[in-house]
Structure formats: structure tokens, C-alpha cells
Design an enzyme around this catalytic site. Sequence first.
Site, PDB file in Angstrom:
ATOM      1  N   HIS A 156      32.224  32.295  32.700  1.00 32.12           N
ATOM      2  CA  HIS A 156      33.405  32.927  32.088  1.00 32.12           C
ATOM      3  C   HIS A 156      33.731  34.238  32.809  1.00 32.12           C
ATOM      4  O   HIS A 156      34.889  34.489  33.186  1.00 32.12           O
ATOM      5  CB  HIS A 156      33.127  33.173  30.605  1.00 32.12           C
ATOM      6  CG  HIS A 156      34.207  33.929  29.892  1.00 32.12           C
ATOM      7  ND1 HIS A 156      35.097  33.329  29.027  1.00 32.12           N
ATOM      8  CD2 HIS A 156      34.547  35.243  29.895  1.00 32.12           C
ATOM      9  CE1 HIS A 156      35.938  34.236  28.549  1.00 32.12           C
ATOM     10  NE2 HIS A 156      35.611  35.407  29.060  1.00 32.12           N
ATOM     11  N   GLU A 157      32.718  35.075  33.006  1.00 33.92           N
ATOM     12  CA  GLU A 157      32.950  36.363  33.666  1.00 33.92           C
ATOM     13  C   GLU A 157      33.278  36.184  35.148  1.00 33.92           C
ATOM     14  O   GLU A 157      34.068  36.949  35.715  1.00 33.92           O
ATOM     15  CB  GLU A 157      31.727  37.268  33.490  1.00 33.92           C
ATOM     16  CG  GLU A 157      31.338  37.551  32.047  1.00 33.92           C
ATOM     17  CD  GLU A 157      32.458  38.147  31.223  1.00 33.92           C
ATOM     18  OE1 GLU A 157      33.335  38.823  31.807  1.00 33.92           O
ATOM     19  OE2 GLU A 157      32.484  37.925  30.006  1.00 33.92           O
ATOM     20  N   HIS A 160      36.924  35.777  35.641  1.00 33.74           N
ATOM     21  CA  HIS A 160      37.605  37.083  35.654  1.00 33.74           C
ATOM     22  C   HIS A 160      37.462  37.742  37.022  1.00 33.74           C
ATOM     23  O   HIS A 160      38.428  38.238  37.602  1.00 33.74           O
ATOM     24  CB  HIS A 160      36.978  38.016  34.612  1.00 33.74           C
ATOM     25  CG  HIS A 160      37.299  37.699  33.190  1.00 33.74           C
ATOM     26  ND1 HIS A 160      38.579  37.575  32.722  1.00 33.74           N
ATOM     27  CD2 HIS A 160      36.485  37.509  32.119  1.00 33.74           C
ATOM     28  CE1 HIS A 160      38.546  37.319  31.420  1.00 33.74           C
ATOM     29  NE2 HIS A 160      37.290  37.269  31.041  1.00 33.74           N
ATOM     30  N   ASN A 167      41.380  36.423  29.258  1.00 28.44           N
ATOM     31  CA  ASN A 167      40.886  35.754  28.062  1.00 28.44           C
ATOM     32  C   ASN A 167      41.983  34.986  27.346  1.00 28.44           C
ATOM     33  O   ASN A 167      43.148  35.393  27.337  1.00 28.44           O
ATOM     34  CB  ASN A 167      40.270  36.772  27.098  1.00 28.44           C
ATOM     35  CG  ASN A 167      38.960  37.325  27.604  1.00 28.44           C
ATOM     36  OD1 ASN A 167      38.201  36.624  28.265  1.00 28.44           O
ATOM     37  ND2 ASN A 167      38.683  38.581  27.313  1.00 28.44           N
TER      38      ASN A 167
END
Length: 917
Positions: A156-157, A160, A167
Site C-alpha cells: 500500500h505504501e 504511494h 488513499n
Amino acid sequence: MGSFRSSLFILVLHLLEGAQSNSLIQLNGNGYEGIVIAIDPNVPEDERLIQNIKDMVTKASPYLFEATEKRFYFKNVAILIPASWKAKPEYVKPKLETYKNADVVVTEPNPPENDGPYTEQMGNCGEKGEKIYFTPDFVAGKKVLQYGPQGRVFVHEWAHLRWGVFNEYNNEQKFYLSNKKEQPVICSAAIRGTNVLPQCQGGSCVTKPCRADRVTGLFQKECEFIPDPQQSEKASIMFAQSIDTVVEFCKEKNHNKEAPNDQNQKCNLRSTWEVIQDSEDFKKTTPMTTQPPAPTFSLLQIGQRIVCLVLDKSGSMTVGGRLKRLNQAGKLFLLQTVEQGAWVGMVAFDSAAYVKSELVQINSAAERDALARSLPTAASGGTSICSGLRSAFTVIKKKYPTDGSEIVLLTDGEDNTISACFPEVKQNGAIIHTVALGPSAAKELEELSQMTGGLQTYASDQAENNGLIDAFGALSSGNRAASQRSIQLESQGLTLQNNEWMNGTVVVDSTVGKDTLFLITLERKFLSPIPFFGVPSGRSQDSFLVGKHNKMAYFQVPGTAKVGMWKYSLQASSQTLTLTVSSRRSSATLPPVTVTSKMNKDTGKFPSPMVVYTKIHQGTLPILRAKVTALIESENGKTVTLELLDNGAGADATKNDGIYSRYFTAYDANGRYSVKVWALGGVNTPRRRAPPLWSGAMYIRGWIENGEIKWNPPRPDINKDDLQGKQVCFSRTASGGSFVASDVPKSPIPDLFPPCKITDLKAGIQGDNLINLTWTAPGDDYDHGRADRYIIRISTNILDLRDKFNDSVQVNTTDLIPKEANSEEVFVFKPEGIPFTNGTDLFIAVQAVDKTNLKSEISNIAQVSLFLPPEAPPETPPETPAPSLPCPEIQVNSTIPGIHILKIMWKWLGELQLSIA
């Protein structure tokens, strides 16, 4: 591991052109190499943490591989271990890996128990992030119930960090209205779950149904959407990677475009997968047909700092007092900037190289003074940069390997043979920081910094801008403990005439004060008296040491400088004075306020705008409402002053995250530009209690286990303006490095800059079906000046508004006059041309136009839903029982008719109406 380490320099050369990134990450085939995960020096030694990091990455790699349709995996990772940890045979010396270019930092939570993972993102959609932050407890798997498995969170990170997505949840607004129904902010919309209201006291929570507000139609703010444990839907990782079945990013076909989340707002309603598909990574890969190998790891331990100064003493250094300024800046570096315990050597060069000092370890003032006396004092000859570099490699190799060492290269001259030593630079593994002095410095100079991960700076011949001293002051080591780093509090200069005075104030705050140095440079000599400094206690300080040869005076405050306002007054006639004040951290427990600055790119092509960023933090806590000013100076000597803002508009991606930003469009020439920032904090400058986790994995409020909802404690509301009662007063200056501009036309420069995109458009219902809009005004040129007019259009179809904006219904904006950039705009209108009745979902977007008819991008799309509350049921008068019949005592239940049941029915009907509205 060995082949990766030896090829690191080759990989660095293939960084995206123009990108201002410190990262060493490269995509080799389908595997990511060069990932650096750094353990912060403040983390107590614990060998298990290293294994925990390995486990996290190893589990993340196959999850990433599946999520990206067999395109990407983690190939090798370097783990950077603090110097304070016990050395081991398997720990090797870093090459280019530093804390500065780490992609992931494992650091202690601040404040305690704030273990939320997050990614720092300065840029907009599709732009790479800065760093991922984890805590030791998170990496150890102690926060799985709060955030999900570590490997999944890492992916998930990573999205980014690497691809610039955002998000797909929203902590500020968890539900929205669509077609008269409450919808959770999720992606995809096919995720199933339950809407419930937790009511918690102490350590226990009671679950109740959500109820809609009779006026707005929305659920209470405290309502939560709890996903079902079993799902048929596989997306999306940027919503809730913690759900077992979620193994994909949202794609165009299942992306929830109406959900009010950051991904939709910042990425123009595009799904995360669409953004990933637009990335350079995606474009240069094809899916693999076999399973990827497991990641490999190298363990690197920070060692002693080794620096060699390589200083130009060619004949051109006599121009404009350059050699004298070199001596002044070099003395600041040697007396103050470089840390205790570092090894420092020095080489001077013209057409040949001369060793001025072998490596000397700085243990006291004696070594610093001896090195300062070795600075070159005479200039002559030609310019051979390669000779200087080769001599520096030799000096370093006499004591240490060159891997991970640093070279500070200053030159003012052209050298057409500089590329001849590029292979040696790659082979030796030293980090080269470059200082270009004056307009004629070799054009290839920046390549040395870019290929080795060093800092690139530029100093003009305008002495009053203090650029050379700022460049050397920026060379504090990022690998040392925070207590050892030099922090610049002030950097000012002024050309004085007719016995004029230069007056000002320096703030010494409670986070600094150790080793405080006041340094004054001049061209000739002071008028009597010697410079005056008023310390906070009211006494004056005139114990300055004056150097006759290098025209400087300095005063080292004994012990720790007193907190408060230090006033200064300097007098001179017909000469330029500069003042530089630097200090160090004063407390082992109180982190210092730090200011770092950078440009979004190291090259700019007109008319593409540049963006200047400045990050102000105390530890990991952002400092808010500071006054931040950037000075950008071209080779022509023209200086542009910009006020940087943390308002979430224009160039600033996120409001109140301690990152201040602004577009730069005032090109005036091709060539180098230097960047410097001033930051001041006063009585209105607070700090957050915790870092804002804007780009972090979602905190799991609750989950379903055996049919029962289990609750985590409420997450601290750290995204609010939850500020320390103690205000932060400080002054700081910092170098933002330099960049090179090209394709700038000759004056007059045409207006090719449109207004910037509006990114914070908000809409609400007001009064009699009126719509209230608010946004931050763009400018005539991005976020500067004033736009000429606005175009506002509306539609009941969100995609039509995005894709067919010019065909959508236009709102009458005759009376809407744009304000100055960064002002708040408010506009109220009544929709016309579209039926606006109960249950209508209306979408609004704004476009700004400048005086030359250049148009901004379409703004983020705001939504309003017209909700007309149902009429309240009439009160039913109670029945009066016949006096001849006794009224029995009854229990209210579903089988006994009467007034109690009637009231219950009315209440139930009202709730039913709200729940289906």
C-alpha cells in the site's frame, strides 16, 4: 549481492531525466533494486528488527507481484544500520546508501503509541513520494489488528511512494449521499459490509445502528463501515489491503468515481491502476511468465564520516574576490559545519592538483584550525577538475576505502575534459557534492552530483546573497545523529554605503544553542566599533575574533547560547557584509526544529514551471503557520522572492502537513539558479501533536469475527488541528540546492503560464436550493497574480462533467471577480438548466482563465446531493380510556396494541424513511 553493489553506479545514471530524487531505486527487468530501508539512529539496538524488516519485504514481494498482474517484485534491499549499533562481520560499509536517500525509515513513534505507517508525498498525482515511515512495533507485527499484515501495508505504501497514487478511504467523511442513499467511501463499491455506530467507554464498545440526520440525510460522523470478512471483490489495495480477499488495485471498470477521497480529488477520478499504468515503470515492462525469486538483502552499517575538499585555485578565482569568499565559506565548514570525529582532507587544483592536507580526524579545535590554515590563498593557472578528483581519491585511499566517502568539489571554471574521469568516479564509489561558483563553472558539473547522489549547489558573484557560505553550510552529514548536525539560524547580507548599519534579530530557540557561531564576512574592515550583539539578557557581546587575511570575524558562544532574541548591528561603508549564525541541538530529549528545502526537478525547461518545497518539522511533527520565504537567484543576478504556503492549494499538495510549496515561473535566463529559504516561527506558529498520516494505510476501527463486531480503540484524531499549547518561535535558513533552466526565450518573455488547477473546490447546499462553493483562488500564472475570470459548469453525470466539460451547463458568473492568488473564493448560485429536485446528485467543476485566455486544468469535482427531509409524523393524541373500564398494567411488546406501540411504530417508520432516503 556483490553484483548489485558493483552495478549501483551504473543504475544511478539511468535516473529519470530532470527528476529531483535522492532515491537509488531502479527497475531492472521486473525487479526493483537499490531499495534502502534505514533504521533511524534513535532506535534502540535490537537485532530482531533486522529480521523483521526482511520478513516484511519477503512477504510483500509476492503480494506486489500478484497485485500488479505479474509485473513487479522486490529484487534486493539494503538495510542501513546505525553507527551506534554493535558492529558485525556481515555488516559492510555503504556505498551510495545514506539516510538522505533512504526510501523507508524505521523510527520511533512520535508521540508514543502513534505507530501508524505513512508515506510523505510532496507532489501531485503520479509523482513519486519522498519516504515511507514505519515504527519498530509495526515492523515487528505488533500492529496487525490495527493496520493488517506488514507485507500488505508495505505494498500500500509502496504505491504511494513509487507511483504517486492516493488513499481511497476518507477519515474526514466516511459516507456520502448518492441517489438518496448513504454510501460508504470505499473502492470498489462492490465491497460488502455493515454500517454501524460504536459507542465506547473505557475499554469496551457497544455497537448500534447508524441513523441518518433528518436535515442532511447523512449518517452520524462517528458511524463506521465494517467490511465483511469474506468478499468476492478483489479491490482495492488503496482502500483496505487488510481484507484477505483484496489483492488488486481498483481499475477503471470497478473504480468508485463518486467517492469523496484523495484518489478521486487529486487524480481526476482515475483509478489507482490507471495511474500506475501511466507510470514509466509500467510502460517499460511486460508481465513475467515465471514466479519471481525471493528478495535478497545487504546489511550496511554507517561508519565514520570521511570528507575531502577539492577546491579550485585557478586564475579565474581572482575575479570578484572568489578566492577570499572560498576561504570564508571553507572556514565555516571546517570550524562549524563538519562534525566532531569526522576525517577531513583537502586538495587544491588548477591545471594540476596539490594535496593541502591528508585526512585528519577532528577531535578538537586544533585540527579545525590547522585545516582552516590549509585553505588556498593564491590563485593562478588553468582548470583540471579530474586532476583534483583523482588526487582526492588517493588521499582517501591512504586511510580508508573510497566507498561512501564524500568529496566537496568547488570550481568556477570551464573544463572540457571533465567527462574523462566519469568512469573513475563510478568505480571509486564516493559521493560528490558540487558547488558551481559564478556563471562560467563547467556545465557538466551537476552530472557528478547526479551520478553519485550528492548535493548540487550554485553561488553567484553577488556576495551579499551569501550563496557560497550557504552552500558549504548545507553540507552537514545526514548520517550522523541529530545532536551533531549543524543548523543554520540566519544568513543575511547587505551592501552598505555612507556608514550605514545592518540591523536585525536572530532567534535562538530552546531546541538549539549548543556550539552557536556568529560569522561575519566583509570586503575590507569594520568601522569602529566592532560589531554589536545584544544577547537576550540585555548585555552586549563584542568578543569577536577578526581574521585580517580572509576578512571575517566570528564569535563562538561558550556553552549553550541563551534562549531568546539576539539583536545585531553592523556598520560599514562602501562594502558588502554578510552574517551567518549556526548552532546545534541543545537537548538530548527535545528534537530541534529543522528546515529542509528542494526543487521538484533539477532541470527545468521553459515553459514548464518548477516547484520549490520546504519541509519544517520538529522530529516528525510538522510545524504549522510559519512564514517561509524562498529566494531564487539566476545567473544574471536577478533574485525572485516567493512566499511558500502550506494551504493545500496550487503547488501545495496537502494542507497543514508542514510542507510549504509554491510554483516558480519567473525565468529570466538559461543556466543555473540557486535556491535559499528563510523560515520564521512566531506566536502563531504551533506544531501538531503527531504527524498527519495523509498517505497511510487505513486504521482498522473494527472487524467481524464469528459474526460479532470487534473494536479497536478509537484512533487519535491526528489529522485535525490538534496542536501543542506551547507555541514554537524560531528562525532558520536553508539551501535548496540549485537547478538548471533551458529553452528560456530572450526578453520580453511571453506569457505561456496558465492559472494553476483548483484542487480544493468544496460545495454545499445553502438556503432555498442554493449551492455554496468555496475554493482557493489560482493566479494569472499558476499561483501568482490574479486570474481574469472563472468558468463554472454543472452536470448530473460526473464523467460527462470530466470528459465533456465544455458541453456541460454553464453557471452565470458575471458578478464573480477573481481575487488575488491564494485568497479564499466564495460563490453562491442557484442551479439553472438542470432539474434540481429531491435526490438530485449535482457535480460542479471550475476552470480559471487568465487575461491571455490561457485556461487552467479542470478543478477537482465537487458534489452536492439535494435531500429534502420527510415531514415529521403528526403527533397522535393519547387515547382516553373509558372511565368504566380499568386500565391494566401492561408490558410494551409487539403483541399488545396501544399508545406505546403507536409511538414505537411512528419512531420506526421515521427511521425507515431515513434509512432508505
